[in-house]
Design a protein around this motif. Structure first.
Motif, mmCIF file in Angstrom:
data_model
loop_
_atom_site.group_PDB
_atom_site.id
_atom_site.type_symbol
_atom_site.label_atom_id
_atom_site.label_comp_id
_atom_site.label_asym_id
_atom_site.label_seq_id
_atom_site.Cartn_x
_atom_site.Cartn_y
_atom_site.Cartn_z
ATOM 1 N N LEU A 1 -5.840 4.245 -2.759
ATOM 2 C CA LEU A 1 -4.829 5.036 -3.313
ATOM 3 C C LEU A 1 -5.116 6.159 -4.286
ATOM 4 N N ARG B 1 0.042 4.505 -0.070
ATOM 5 C CA ARG B 1 -0.451 5.377 0.924
ATOM 6 C C ARG B 1 0.222 5.461 2.068
ATOM 7 N N GLU C 1 -0.520 10.028 -4.098
ATOM 8 C CA GLU C 1 0.241 9.146 -2.891
ATOM 9 C C GLU C 1 1.146 8.073 -3.522
ATOM 10 N N HIS D 1 0.746 -1.215 0.051
ATOM 11 C CA HIS D 1 -0.055 0.110 -0.237
ATOM 12 C C HIS D 1 1.010 1.461 0.067
#
Length: 440
Positions: A326, A289, A330, A287
């Protein structure tokens, strides 16, 4: 009780050992061992099996499987690709069964839904050697295609879900074993001592996922549960394997970076304190982010190799509809954080999804170029329709039939030759851009 555990061969158009281990089966093996059971394992996908010639592996432990071309199932006859059986040759598998003490119970796992021909082959073979011994089937195929598995696999019992409570209930019912349900944090280390040689160890620091992406089955398999092991326990487990000579560690987590200050950063801090100087790999999409400046520095200091970010697409509507985990800004920040921490362009990757319902080739091409522009080595992830997911509801009625073979990511949804050619063009573009980004 004597248990025989089986990881069956794979039938597919393509397969590669990208740190592939039957982790669920190995956790079960350790739990059974702790309850006093005797365990034998035949992993048909073990490239280092002593009955096979020494395989060629890269420095991270990955490599090609033994393979043989086989006849395509009737419903796949028109697909212009070779169909193969991967893993331990059938004769070697039968020889391994001959040398295995008669078990009281046989447990067989299953991977992708469209790999079920290998499951059926393994069960039929085992029943020939051990008639009357109960065969229990679990794993991904068994869980996502439960009715199909009951009707076609030949197993005596089929259990579904990654939660082991159903399996333990069945053990108790059949008077096989009386094992109390365990929380994931209490699972013992997976039983890798069942292997004669290891190039890597795959682990999970958590079970489930806090996200619900429309194309992903983890929520179906885990029943909505989300649990993490304490950082000290994870680091201790890694240190134990490191002490036995393992250098490559693979995280199977679906949300490894989620709330990094609560989980992955404490794990990596402990690893540094223990002076573990191995290499860490993340085949699942990370991820972006949550890839902060601090986390990026930890990844570099603890030897993460090619961290793979999950971009999927640059189309904002598609990103929002698939899970909203997302946005492109980011992703760009995550790439910049990795570069500032010392990762060069081409030393981190990005997954781009191809073939999702409603997705056009222009969107895929733009996504590939965007990832490359941000210095990422691009990995094409071909979409596979997975029963039980939100996306499945959109496409289940357009599949030619309900056979799980049609879930194969190598052929869905690229049926027409023109689409097939366009997909190949995008793969060629990806290779060209990856060569350039690696040369920076």
């Amino acid at each position: 009780m004597k248990f025989l555990l089986i990881n069956p061969p794979i039938y597919d158009f393509a397969a590669y050992d990208l740190w592939l281990k039957p982790l669920g089966l190995l956790y079960i093996a350790s739990i059974l061992k702790n309850s006093g059971a005797n365990i034998n394992l035949i992993d048909c996908m073990d490239r280092n099996h002593p009955a096979l010639l020494k395989p060629v592996s890269n420095r991270w432990g990955c490599g090609k499987y033994l393979q043989e071309e086989v006849q395509k199932p009737e419903i796949l006859k028109k697909i212009p690709r070779k169909y193969k059986r991967y893993g331990m040759p059938h004769k070697t598998f039968k020889k391994a069964l001959e040398n295995t003490p008669k078990p009281d119970v046989i447990l067989i796992t299953s991977g992708m839904t469209y790999w079920y021909p290998g499951v059926i082959e393994a069960i039929n073979t085992m029943k020939g050697y051990f008639p009357g011994i109960p065969v229990i089937l679990g794993g991904i195929y068994a869980s996502l295609c439960y009715d199909h598995a009951i009707a076609n696999s030949g197993a005596d019992y089929v259990v579904k879900g990654n939660n082991l409570s159903e399996l333990f209930r069945l053990f108790k019912e059949l008077k096989i074993a009386d094992i109390q349900e365990l929380c994931f944090k209490d699972y013992p280390s997976p039983m890798y001592e069942l292997y004669s040689e290891l190039n890597y160890v795959a682990l999970r620091t958590s079970t489930g996922c806090p996200f619900r992406c429309s194309y992903c089955a983890i929520g179906v398999l885990e029943g909505g549960k989300w649990e993490r092991k304490p950082a000290v326990l994870v680091a201790s487990e890694i240190n134990k394997f490191y002490g036995s000579g393992i250098k490559n560690f693979v995280f199977y987590d679906d949300a490894l970076f989620y709330k990094p200050e609560e989980h992955i950063i404490p794990i990596l801090s402990q690893i540094q304190k223990l002076r573990v100087t191995g290499f860490f790999h993340t085949p699942n999409g990370l991820h972006a982010r949550y890839l902060t400046k601090d986390l990026a520095k930890f990844l570099k200091k603890t030897n993460f190799i090619m961290p793979r970010l999950s971009l999927e697409t640059v189309n904002s509507t598609s990103l929002k509809n698939s899970g909203d985990k997302l946005n492109t800004a980011e992703f760009q920040t995550a790439c910049q954080n990795l570069q500032n921490a010392g990762f060069k362009k081409g030393e981190y990757g990005a997954y781009i999804l191809m073939g999702r319902p409603g997705q056009d080739f222009f969107e895929i091409e733009e996504s590939i170029k965007y990832a490359n522009k941000n210095g990422a080595f691009v990995f094409i992830a071909e979409y596979s329709p997975i029963p039980g997911t939100a996306d499945w509801e959109k496409i289940k009625n357009i599949l030619p039939c309900d056979d799980p073979l049609w879930h194969n990511n190598s052929l869905f949804p690229i049926y027409e030759l023109s689409e097939w050619k366009r997909a190949q063009e995008l793969k060629n573009l990806t290779r060209e851009l990856n060569l350039k980004v690696r040369s920076y």
